[in-house]
Design an enzyme around this catalytic site. Structure first.
Site, PDB file in Angstrom:
ATOM      1  N   ASP A  68     -32.952  32.352 -10.134  1.00 15.65           N
ATOM      2  CA  ASP A  68     -32.591  33.758 -10.241  1.00 15.65           C
ATOM      3  C   ASP A  68     -32.712  34.360  -8.848  1.00 15.65           C
ATOM      4  OD1 ASP A  68     -32.507  36.525 -10.570  1.00 15.65           O
ATOM      5  OD2 ASP A  68     -33.745  36.539 -12.377  1.00 15.65           O
ATOM      6  N   VAL A  69     -31.582  34.720  -8.226  1.00 12.32           N
ATOM      7  CA  VAL A  69     -31.615  35.147  -6.828  1.00 12.32           C
ATOM      8  C   VAL A  69     -32.299  36.489  -6.626  1.00 12.32           C
ATOM      9  CG1 VAL A  69     -29.553  33.826  -6.247  1.00 12.32           C
ATOM     10  CG2 VAL A  69     -29.326  36.247  -6.922  1.00 12.32           C
ATOM     11  N   ASN A  95     -23.081  34.418  -3.604  1.00 13.83           N
ATOM     12  CA  ASN A  95     -22.007  34.821  -4.511  1.00 13.83           C
ATOM     13  C   ASN A  95     -22.494  35.476  -5.803  1.00 13.83           C
ATOM     14  OD1 ASN A  95     -19.147  34.491  -5.781  1.00 13.83           O
ATOM     15  ND2 ASN A  95     -20.498  33.364  -7.175  1.00 13.83           N
ATOM     16  N   TYR A 168     -22.269  48.904  -9.334  1.00 17.03           N
ATOM     17  CA  TYR A 168     -21.559  47.775  -8.721  1.00 17.03           C
ATOM     18  C   TYR A 168     -20.990  48.166  -7.354  1.00 17.03           C
ATOM     19  CZ  TYR A 168     -18.232  43.869  -8.355  1.00 17.03           C
ATOM     20  OH  TYR A 168     -17.522  42.768  -7.940  1.00 17.03           O
ATOM     21  N   LYS A 172     -21.915  46.713  -3.578  1.00 18.87           N
ATOM     22  CA  LYS A 172     -20.912  46.114  -2.685  1.00 18.87           C
ATOM     23  C   LYS A 172     -20.814  46.895  -1.379  1.00 18.87           C
ATOM     24  CE  LYS A 172     -19.886  42.778  -5.472  1.00 18.87           C
ATOM     25  NZ  LYS A 172     -20.304  41.390  -5.174  1.00 18.87           N
TER      26      LYS A 172
END
Length: 270
Positions: A68-69, A95, A168, A172
């Protein structure tokens, strides 16, 4: 394979979120270009292992690693798995990403935190560990001109506002400045840091936008080039950006979007 096909020979790559969509296509392309690949997954172990099997059958080297990053200890274990299996790390493709969509008045703090933790904090944790590993590795054993390369997976929404997706888009947008600031900081170490910003790509995460003819027709009004992108479009860009062919490229975002960021509504003078 030709030398062109093997342009990442002797590289060791970590690709996070590599069990579906863009991630699995990037991991496969890097492996076919000669890199040994750590195929990271969070919950989908079967497609990750199937990719490992395909790469090994093609003569490559790969390992599937669950992590889990958004968790620091998992990221450390992920990088340790790469060095244990292949001796070093030369390339990170960060990613991993999720969407938890809602209007601002309905968005929960949990949904905000989940997206920021995975999509942005996960990028920070992975990039930080990559830099540490790159700096510590023997310069004489580098397979590339650079000391290491980081590719952050961003989105056209690092520049295009997206109502109803504020978590989101914020993540980004953060990746855009993380990429540029980190590239500035570590360039003197010979480390390259770039991002790829896909537009509309045919993946499970956005299936509603392309699975019916009507939905696809509506989507194509936003894409001047006239087709939806495929995961392989992004994967080919990642291979190039990871290779010595892009050695003088750092601190930039490569948009792979069919022109989505060209404001198509203005094609007829607005």
């Amino acid at each position: 394979m030709s030398s062109q096909e093997q342009r990442l020979a002797h590289h060791v790559a970590i690709v996070t979120g590599a069990s579906s969509g863009i991630g699995i296509a990037v991991a496969e392309a890097l492996g076919l270009a000669g890199a040994a690949v750590i195929v990271n997954y969070h919950s989908q172990d079967k497609p990750a292992q199937e990719l490992v099997d395909r790469l090994e059958k093609a003569g490559g080297r790969a390992r599937a690693v669950k992590a889990d990053v958004s968790k620091e200890e998992d990221v450390l274990r992920l990088f340790d798995a790469a060095t244990d299996a292949f001796g070093r790390v030369d390339l990170l493709v960060a990613n991993s990403g999720v969407q938890k969509d809602a209007g601002i008045a309905e968005m929960t703090l949990a949904d905000w935190n989940t997206v920021i933790d995975i999509n942005l904090t996960g990028q920070f944790l992975c990039a930080r560990e990559a830099v540490r590993r790159f700096r510590a590795q023997d310069k004489a054993k580098r397979p590339a001109r650079s000391a290491g390369s980081i590719i952050a997976m961003s989105s056209v929404h690092e520049v295009i506002p997206w109502a109803g997706h504020i978590n989101y888009a914020s993540a980004k947008g953060g990746i855009r400045m993380l990429t540029r600031s980190l590239a500035q900081e570590v360039a003197a170490d010979g480390i390259r840091v770039n991002a790829i910003a896909p537009g509309a790509i045919r993946t499970p995460i956005n299936k509603e936008a392309w699975e019916t003819e009507a939905a696809l027709e509506k989507l194509l009004t936003l894409i001047p080039y006239g087709r939806i992108g495929e995961p392989e479009d992004v994967a080919r860009a990642a291979v190039w950006l990871a290779s010595d062919e892009a050695d003088y490229v750092t601190g930039t975002t490569l948009f792979v979007d069919g022109g989505m960021t060209l404001y198509p509504e203005f094609r007829d003078n607005g």
